[in-house]
Design a protein around this motif. Structure first.
Motif, PDB file in Angstrom:
ATOM      1  N   MET A 124      -6.781   9.238 -12.634  1.00  0.00           N
ATOM      2  CA  MET A 124      -7.672   8.396 -11.736  1.00  0.00           C
ATOM      3  C   MET A 124      -7.875   7.246 -12.477  1.00  0.00           C
ATOM      4  SD  MET A 124      -8.157  11.966 -11.350  1.00  0.00           S
ATOM      5  CE  MET A 124      -9.532  12.271 -12.342  1.00  0.00           C
ATOM      6  N   GLY A 125      -7.931   5.960 -11.640  1.00  0.00           N
ATOM      7  CA  GLY A 125      -8.330   4.825 -12.337  1.00  0.00           C
ATOM      8  C   GLY A 125      -8.096   3.871 -11.072  1.00  0.00           C
TER       9      GLY A 125
ATOM     10  N   VAL B  63      -1.073   3.025   2.598  1.00  0.00           N
ATOM     11  CA  VAL B  63      -1.195   4.323   2.051  1.00  0.00           C
ATOM     12  C   VAL B  63      -1.476   5.446   2.858  1.00  0.00           C
ATOM     13  CG1 VAL B  63      -3.075   5.616   0.418  1.00  0.00           C
ATOM     14  CG2 VAL B  63      -2.502   3.145  -0.002  1.00  0.00           C
TER      15      VAL B  63
ATOM     16  N   VAL C  17      -8.406   8.233  -2.248  1.00  0.00           N
ATOM     17  CA  VAL C  17      -7.743   6.797  -2.644  1.00  0.00           C
ATOM     18  C   VAL C  17      -8.732   6.003  -1.961  1.00  0.00           C
ATOM     19  CG1 VAL C  17      -6.264   4.811  -2.334  1.00  0.00           C
ATOM     20  CG2 VAL C  17      -5.438   7.338  -2.572  1.00  0.00           C
TER      21      VAL C  17
ATOM     22  N   THR D 166      -6.320   0.359  -9.895  1.00  0.00           N
ATOM     23  CA  THR D 166      -5.143  -0.518  -9.838  1.00  0.00           C
ATOM     24  C   THR D 166      -6.045  -1.995  -9.394  1.00  0.00           C
ATOM     25  OG1 THR D 166      -3.690   0.948  -9.385  1.00  0.00           O
ATOM     26  CG2 THR D 166      -3.080  -1.192  -9.063  1.00  0.00           C
TER      27      THR D 166
ATOM     28  N   LEU E 212      -3.848  12.166   1.703  1.00  0.00           N
ATOM     29  CA  LEU E 212      -4.874  11.436   0.859  1.00  0.00           C
ATOM     30  C   LEU E 212      -5.833  10.776   1.664  1.00  0.00           C
ATOM     31  CD1 LEU E 212      -2.447   9.556  -1.710  1.00  0.00           C
ATOM     32  CD2 LEU E 212      -3.422  12.046  -2.074  1.00  0.00           C
TER      33      LEU E 212
ATOM     34  N   PRO F  70     -10.780  14.546  -7.405  1.00  0.00           N
ATOM     35  CA  PRO F  70     -10.708  13.154  -7.378  1.00  0.00           C
ATOM     36  C   PRO F  70      -9.416  12.453  -7.403  1.00  0.00           C
ATOM     37  CG  PRO F  70     -11.907  14.211  -9.184  1.00  0.00           C
ATOM     38  CD  PRO F  70     -11.284  15.006  -8.584  1.00  0.00           C
ATOM     39  N   GLU F  71      -8.559  13.136  -7.858  1.00  0.00           N
ATOM     40  CA  GLU F  71      -7.025  12.556  -7.932  1.00  0.00           C
ATOM     41  C   GLU F  71      -6.321  12.661  -6.499  1.00  0.00           C
ATOM     42  OE1 GLU F  71      -7.839  15.186  -9.233  1.00  0.00           O
ATOM     43  OE2 GLU F  71      -6.115  16.922  -9.021  1.00  0.00           O
ATOM     44  N   ASN F  72      -7.030  13.260  -5.350  1.00  0.00           N
ATOM     45  CA  ASN F  72      -6.531  13.199  -4.007  1.00  0.00           C
ATOM     46  C   ASN F  72      -7.220  12.073  -3.177  1.00  0.00           C
ATOM     47  OD1 ASN F  72      -4.522  14.916  -4.596  1.00  0.00           O
ATOM     48  ND2 ASN F  72      -5.686  16.694  -4.548  1.00  0.00           N
TER      49      ASN F  72
ATOM     50  N   ALA G  20       1.062   4.062  -3.061  1.00  0.00           N
ATOM     51  CA  ALA G  20       0.979   5.549  -2.838  1.00  0.00           C
ATOM     52  C   ALA G  20       2.311   6.246  -3.230  1.00  0.00           C
ATOM     53  CB  ALA G  20       0.458   5.618  -1.481  1.00  0.00           C
TER      54      ALA G  20
ATOM     55  N   GLY H  51       0.802  -1.238  -0.018  1.00  0.00           N
ATOM     56  CA  GLY H  51      -0.088  -0.011   0.111  1.00  0.00           C
ATOM     57  C   GLY H  51       0.907   1.208  -0.034  1.00  0.00           C
TER      58      GLY H  51
ATOM     59  N   THR I 120     -11.582   7.911  -8.760  1.00  0.00           N
ATOM     60  CA  THR I 120     -10.390   8.470  -7.956  1.00  0.00           C
ATOM     61  C   THR I 120      -9.434   7.440  -8.135  1.00  0.00           C
ATOM     62  OG1 THR I 120     -11.308   7.088  -5.900  1.00  0.00           O
ATOM     63  CG2 THR I 120     -12.234   9.228  -6.065  1.00  0.00           C
ATOM     64  N   TYR I 121      -8.376   7.576  -7.162  1.00  0.00           N
ATOM     65  CA  TYR I 121      -7.596   6.387  -7.517  1.00  0.00           C
ATOM     66  C   TYR I 121      -8.097   5.429  -6.641  1.00  0.00           C
ATOM     67  CZ  TYR I 121      -4.018   9.050 -10.015  1.00  0.00           C
ATOM     68  OH  TYR I 121      -3.094   9.526 -11.047  1.00  0.00           O
ATOM     69  N   GLY I 122      -8.091   4.258  -7.155  1.00  0.00           N
ATOM     70  CA  GLY I 122      -8.567   3.104  -6.411  1.00  0.00           C
ATOM     71  C   GLY I 122      -7.709   1.855  -6.338  1.00  0.00           C
ATOM     72  N   PHE I 123      -7.798   1.077  -5.491  1.00  0.00           N
ATOM     73  CA  PHE I 123      -7.007  -0.215  -5.190  1.00  0.00           C
ATOM     74  C   PHE I 123      -7.836  -1.339  -5.158  1.00  0.00           C
ATOM     75  CE2 PHE I 123      -3.910  -3.356  -4.629  1.00  0.00           C
ATOM     76  CZ  PHE I 123      -2.644  -2.804  -5.176  1.00  0.00           C
TER      77      PHE I 123
END
Lengths: 635, 318
Positions: free
Chosen positions: A450-451, B92, B58, A453, B99, B54-56, A294, A290, B75-78
């Protein structure tokens, strides 16, 4: 002060053993530092019981150190059978005989306190063990460790180890003033009274040795112009992690890896880093992953059982192409196995241990010095190739000490701030270069990037896909990175002649012992060379060409293989050492192995004996290996 | 030394207010009638309300139907592996405390395979919104018993009825050291759901929210057929989740002080009626990343090198 004239020797191996908790390790540390500071080359190996407080006065309780000191600066392994052993009791002494680690003509220094012990059981046992040693050709010198210590301290347990160091200082004609400095440094956190007592006892031991010994040795020391450091491999990994620019180490305690995290915990916050002790091995790698996702440089440190628990996350790191470094300080397996002892146990697990096809980079340091530098290599590869890099150290490197050139920390690169600039229009999270499989890494915080993973199969956009084409493509791109990395590697160089009858191939910490055995064999006219492999995945280029110049290729490994003479074993069912498996698959050559699990490093002489037997046996291969197969379990 | 609060005050690079569209990614592929849609919408609304870039942000999830959420939230996603969302989220937060982090898990994901991480994440009290979408069944793998499946219900691995009583996640978390926020809501109460997510968002620390929802395919009868026959008690406090009059038809109302841990533990133990709203909150519990960042030094490069040299001195020999 006058004593006997010292006998000059190029090197010596001395073991110091006591009951666990009696301080032989501290004594050995002091003696090793004395040797290092005076300019001797050095390699030490810890002798560690597996329990915290095993029953005292038993062979299982023996704790201490083996120290190989030499006139030459570079010592690459723990050497052959010991020349001198200093034992606090006869059972500790006996344990070293059982371990097969003492020369027959060993000089035994032993505490004479047991000879006159009030309990007849101890007196008898003491006499029996010493008789056994005498009959084998040992020289016994009884020394009054406890008795003399009692003249200075109220409790002989508190300080006889320092009297012992003083004795060794005299035996090896070392400078008492230097020992004084070393002891003050080792105990600097202690009460002044403790320090003064330690120094006084060491001086008394020295005085005793000088006046009573009929012999002493001198391993000439050459103080170097180049600054040196001495540390164990786990400390080297910890300092290497700092200098490589790692920012987070997420770990869970496991022997023999944990002391690397101890060393890192002590200093990491001063350097802007964290050691996070997670709730379990799985969480440990999860937090590291993680953190890396980041944008921070992260590693996790573990050993075999922890590697097993981390395999699902390893697959995730591979699938998501998240840079990550795992240090596996290998120990004896399977399962809990031999937790404190060496085995090159996890090579196949590191390369193949994840579901599906999960290409990873696997590298192994061969010396303690390499433990320091290898994390810089690992970090660079992990980040540039977006890959999981596994570093395979082992219990031998972890706890042994070696002297090496002091690293130039001024060359440590500056850590750049995270680049969070907006993502260029059209840039994709897996914009694979079709030739190399490489792609740009996007970080949370970068506008327009953005997207998700995902652990699912995905396309260049990072979108989950279930079709055959994208699945094949993703696999190919992840795999291609290994080939791309392999193209950047240099072929390994052969130690010894570039052609001959026999090539020994090794990896990891066995390098020093293998090369020493080859040197001796060559000096005796045998046609043998060796090859050390640092990159295990991908394998370095040029192996086929090197192998073609030798009549026989044999790996030397500290892991299990079936023996040709074992019941039921045939060339169809024989299981090989781990590197041998890999090389056989990669080269289609009939590569055999010397692969055993003694739980201690190979002695060069054992490898030499194997070499002689193999060359005499030809065309037979490394069939039964009596010396090693006996499984003399020590450290 | 900068505090974490300072670090969390993100400068918005967007010159204008965000719209809901800014947080919408691909079209969700959940079954129609699934409560996951409502949770996604609630999250998008809270992001818009706080005008977050959205970029900030997770979002992190495990495996299961609900864990697909990061695919649909722009957004950023995992989207990680089963049960392990919380360690990733912890990484993170440790790495980039500026974030905001949202964690999405299912009941099997969080309470079963991820149980160890669940308990320890609460003790770490990382600053994150942790939503557990509890439909009392393993749905993605087609109807196996989960830790919260009601006693005696039939699933594909308990065709003759479950063997054990379901676990109570609320009383479990109320027993954990450093618990700082516990709330419960349901997808059949959309306004209550939105307000609960918002409250969780505002909390500094780990906001644990259990969201009750039936699975229209495998567990349609859960929670009294999605709230139709399910006894609720709404926990009422000026500073809690508002109990709008429309909710009164769904259950009773009980005055509740969510700052009192004993009262919260009593409320958490109740399963019939089922407590809804803010069960517990203690905004004073420091977050793990805050503690770690405060104790960490961030030396400039020159100091870094001097310190490394000084460490090397300790090992000088020969």
């Amino acid at each position: 002060m006058s004593g006997p004239r010292p006998l000059r020797l190029p090197e010596h191996i001395v073991e110091i053993v006591s009951d666990a908790g009696e301080g032989a390790q501290k004594a050995a540390l002091a003696f090793a530092q004395l040797c290092a500071k005076s300019g001797n080359g050095l390699w030490t190996v810890e002798i560690i019981p597996s329990e915290i407080r095993p029953p005292p006065h038993t062979t299982g309780s023996a704790s201490g150190n083996r120290i190989r000191l030499a006139e030459r600066a570079r010592v690459t392994n723990a050497g052959n059978r010991a020349n001198v052993v200093l034992a606090f009791n006869e059972m500790a002494l006996l344990s070293r005989l059982e371990a097969g680690s003492l020369a027959d003509d060993v000089l035994v220094l032993i505490d004479d306190h047991w000879a006159t012990h009030e309990d007849e059981k101890y007196r008898l046992s003491y006499r029996e063990v010493l008789d056994e040693f005498r009959s084998r050709g040992a020289t016994i010198v009884e020394v009054p460790l406890a008795k003399e210590t009692l003249r200075h301290a109220e409790d002989a347990q508190q300080g006889k180890n320092m009297f012992a160091v003083g004795i060794l200082c005299a035996l090896y004609s070392k400078d008492l003033d230097l020992l004084d400095d070393v002891i003050r440094d080792i105990f600097k956190a202690k009460d002044r009274r403790v320090i003064e007592l330690a120094v006084r006892l060491a001086a008394a031991g020295h005085q005793y040795g000088v006046t009573h010994f009929d012999r002493c040795f001198e391993i000439e020391a050459h103080p170097s112009d180049v600054a040196k450091v001495a540390m164990n491999g786990n400390t080297a990994l910890a300092l290497g992690a700092v200098s490589a620019g790692f920012e987070i180490c997420s770990m869970y305690p496991i022997t023999p890896a944990t002391s690397a995290s101890h060393a890192l915990s002590e200093i990491f916050e001063d350097f802007g880093g964290f050691v996070h002790q997670a709730e379990d091995e799985i969480a440990a790698i999860g937090v590291a992953l993680g953190a890396s996702y980041a944008g921070k440089t992260a590693l996790t440190i573990t050993s075999g059982p922890g590697m097993a628990l981390k395999t699902e996350f390893q697959g995730l790191a591979v699938m998501t192409e998240t840079p990550l470094v795992i240090v596996d300080v290998q120990r004896g397996g399977p399962s809990t196995g031999l937790p404190t002892k060496i085995e090159q146990s996890d090579l196949l697990h590191a390369i193949y241990g994840a579901p599906g096809d999960a290409p990873k980079v696997v590298i192994a340091p061969s010396t303690i010095e390499e433990c320091y530098y290898i994390l810089s290599i690992a970090r660079k590869i992990a980040e540039e190739f977006r890959m999981l890099v596994i570093v395979l150290s082992d219990a031998n490197l972890a706890t042994g000490q070696q002297l090496f050139n002091r690293p130039d920390v001024s060359q440590t690169p500056r850590r750049p701030p995270l680049d969070l600039s907006p993502v260029a229009p059209g840039a994709l999270p897996y914009d694979w270069d079709p030739t190399t499989g490489l792609s740009q890494r996007l970080l949370p915080g970068q506008p327009d990037g953005m997207g998700v993973t995902t652990s699912l199969n995905h396309d260049r956009n990072g979108k989950a896909r279930y079709d055959a084409e994208s699945n094949q493509r993703g696999h190919a791109m992840r795999s291609r990175k290994l080939a791309a990395l392999q193209k950047t590697l240099n072929p390994p160089s052969v130690h010894g002649a570039p052609q001959g009858d026999l090539l020994l191939v090794g990896w990891g910490s066995t390098r020093g012992a293998i090369e020493e055995a080859v040197d001796v064999a060559r000096s005796e006219g045998l046609s043998v060379s060796s090859l050390h492999i640092q990159f295990l995945s991908p394998l370095p280029p040029g192996l086929l060409e090197i192998f073609a110049r030798f009549r026989q290729i044999i790996t030397v490994e500290l892991n299990y293989s079936d023996d040709w003479n074992d019941p039921l074993i045939t060339n169809e069912n024989r299981r090989y050492g781990q590197l041998a498996w890999i090389l056989r698959a990669a080269t289609l050559q009939d590569i055999d192995c010397i692969a055993r699990v003694p739980g201690r490093p190979y002695m060069p002489v054992e490898i030499l004996e194997e070499v002689k037997r193999i060359l005499a046996d030809r065309p037979g291969v490394a069939s039964s290996a009596p010396a090693l197969a006996a499984g003399k379990g020590v450290h | 030394m900068s505090t974490l609060t300072d670090l969390c005050l993100m400068e918005s690079h967007a010159s204008e207010a965000h719209t809901l569209d800014d947080y919408e990614s691909e079209r969700p592929r959940w079954c129609s009638g699934c409560g996951d849609h409502g949770v996604l919408a609630g999250l998008q609304r809270v992001l818009r309300k706080n005008n977050l870039d959205p970029e900030n942000v997770v979002s992190v999830s495990g495996i299961g139907c609900s864990s697909r959420l990061p695919h649909y939230l722009k957004t950023y996603g995992f989207h990680g592996i089963h049960g392990r969302a919380l360690p990733i989220a912890t990484g993170v937060r440790l790495s980039r405390p500026e974030l905001p982090v949202i964690v999405i898990m299912g009941d099997g994901d969080c309470f079963s395979i991820g149980g160890n991480h669940w308990l320890h994440a609460i003790r770490y009290n990382i600053n994150a919104v942790v939503l557990v979408l509890d439909n009392e069944v393993y749905a993605l793998t087609k109807m196996q018993v989960s830790p919260t499946t009601p006693d005696g219900w039939k699933t594909n691995t308990t065709p003759r009825g479950t063997y054990l009583k379901p676990m109570n996640p609320l009383s479990t978390v109320m027993g954990m050291t450093n618990i700082s926020f516990v709330a419960q809501t349901a997808t059949w109460l959309p306004a209550h759901l939105d307000e609960t997510i918002e409250k969780a968002w505002e909390h500094h620390g780990l906001s644990f929210v259990r969201i009750l929802q039936r699975c229209p395919v495998f567990m349609p009868k859960a929670f009294g057929e999605g709230g139709v026959h399910f006894p609720l008690v709404f926990l009422d406090h000026d500073d809690g989740i508002p109990v709008h009059p429309s909710l009164l038809a769904r259950g009773t109302v009980q005055a509740h002080n969510h700052r009192d841990i004993n009262e919260a533990q009593r409320a958490a133990v109740s399963v019939d009626p089922c407590p809804m709203g803010l069960v517990y909150q203690d905004p004073e519990v420091p977050s793990y990343e805050e503690i770690r960042w405060q104790r960490q030094e961030r030396p400039d490069h020159r100091t870094f090198l001097q310190r490394l040299d000084a460490v090397m001195d300790r090992y000088a020999a020969g």
